[in-house]
Design an enzyme around this catalytic site. Structure first.
Site, PDB file in Angstrom:
ATOM      1  N   ARG A 194      16.733  96.522 109.989  1.00  0.00           N
ATOM      2  CA  ARG A 194      15.653  96.724 110.975  1.00  0.00           C
ATOM      3  C   ARG A 194      14.373  96.151 110.390  1.00  0.00           C
ATOM      4  NH1 ARG A 194      17.405  99.857 115.746  1.00  0.00           N
ATOM      5  NH2 ARG A 194      15.189  99.859 116.187  1.00  0.00           N
TER       6      ARG A 194
ATOM      7  N   ARG B  54      -0.730 113.610 135.151  1.00  0.00           N
ATOM      8  CA  ARG B  54      -0.749 112.143 135.271  1.00  0.00           C
ATOM      9  C   ARG B  54       0.382 111.578 136.122  1.00  0.00           C
ATOM     10  NH1 ARG B  54      -1.997 109.361 129.622  1.00  0.00           N
ATOM     11  NH2 ARG B  54      -1.569 107.538 130.916  1.00  0.00           N
TER      12      ARG B  54
ATOM     13  N   PRO C 273       4.944 115.897 125.358  1.00  0.00           N
ATOM     14  CA  PRO C 273       6.081 116.728 124.920  1.00  0.00           C
ATOM     15  C   PRO C 273       7.147 115.905 124.206  1.00  0.00           C
ATOM     16  CG  PRO C 273       5.544 117.116 127.234  1.00  0.00           C
ATOM     17  CD  PRO C 273       4.782 115.902 126.803  1.00  0.00           C
ATOM     18  N   GLU C 274       7.510 116.349 123.019  1.00  0.00           N
ATOM     19  CA  GLU C 274       8.574 115.714 122.247  1.00  0.00           C
ATOM     20  C   GLU C 274       9.689 116.746 122.049  1.00  0.00           C
ATOM     21  OE1 GLU C 274       6.981 113.686 118.774  1.00  0.00           O
ATOM     22  OE2 GLU C 274       5.063 113.400 119.770  1.00  0.00           O
TER      23      GLU C 274
END
Ligand SMILES: [Zn+2]
Length: 273
Positions: free
Chosen positions: A151, A112, A2-3
């Site tokens: 970055r 899980r 799930p995001e």
């Protein structure tokens, strides 16, 4: 996993069913799902409380309680929150039940056992270090550009960093980079101003599309009513098997590991130049 779109869907679809209801009990089938405070305190703080709202921050669900405290839930890799009749027999993957007044309860299903719950007074104790919300006004192309400066990590890894931007995981990062035509190994700071704008638009587009399709059920994600989402049917590259063809140019989709996450991309549309 799930995001943001899956967690947002869970929030939106739970809310009308649980708003202003009282928590009458807590059953834990796997007590390690509780991270803070102790299991005893977690249960005693929740029982008797009214749920006054639900929010979301990144991939965290935040239940507002009548005491002013918050219940925070993270679904991690395989979690779903289900709304079930109180009389229904729990399946073997249910790790916790929040019993509510009325005829249904909230069940935390998590094959899980990676999910987590907290009860805290100040939500920043749990979600305070998250980066900006990608669908809110605080997130702009200018902010994205500024945060990408210097970055050196691959852009795919940068997008997965929850302190850089909140709520994006493996699926939507791959989809956003494909939509923006950016190779996942490009160093974050190397993106041109035009690429940053494309990535910004792509992030918004794939996340809104995911929410509109009620999340992606590629694996174990279910909506609160037990139905699956349909967002994965719109995916262009994410979760494609190697050898599948790019829907734009027909080149074979490739899969490479980046920071141990399988990353799908089109080597032609997202050329490393
Ligand atoms: Zn292609």
């Amino acid at each position: 996993m799930p995001e943001l779109p899956e967690v947002e869907t869970t929030k939106n679809e739970l809310l009308p069913h649980i708003l202003n209801r009282h928590i009458t009990g807590v059953t834990l089938f796997w007590s390690q799902i509780v991270r803070r405070p102790s299991v005893e305190e977690f249960c005693s703080h929740l029982i008797g409380q009214r749920i006054t709202g639900i929010g979301r921050r990144g991939k965290y669900l935040i239940f507002n309680l009548s005491s002013g405290e918050v219940l925070i839930i993270h679904l991690r890799m395989t979690g779903s929150l289900l709304l079930k009749p109180a009389s229904a027999e729990p399946d073997k993957f249910i790790r916790a039940i929040l019993h509510l007044d009325g005829e249904s309860d909230i069940r935390f299903r998590d094959p899980r056992k990676l999910g987590a719950m907290w009860v805290v007074e100040d939500k920043s104790e749990v979600v305070g270090k998250l980066g900006p919300e990608p669908l809110e006004a605080v997130f702009t192309p200018q902010i994205l550009k500024k945060r990408l400066q210097n970055r050196t990590a691959p852009i795919k890894a940068v997008l997965l960093d929850q302190s850089f931007i909140a709520g994006i995981g493996n699926m939507y990062a791959d989809e956003a980079l494909f939509a923006a035509r950016i190779h996942p190994l490009r160093p974050g700071g190397s993106l041109s101003p035009d690429e940053v704008k494309r990535l910004y638009r792509a992030i918004q587009q794939v996340l809104w599309s995911g929410i509109g399709n009620r999340g992606a059920s590629t694996d174990t994600y279910f909506r609160p009513d037990g139905n699956k989402g349909a967002a994965h049917f719109q995916f262009q590259v994410a979760h494609r098997l190697s050898g599948n063809c790019c829907p734009v140019c027909g080149t074979a989709i490739e899969r490479i590991p980046i920071r141990n996450r399988g990353t799908y991309f089109c080597p032609q549309c997202q050329a490393l130049t």
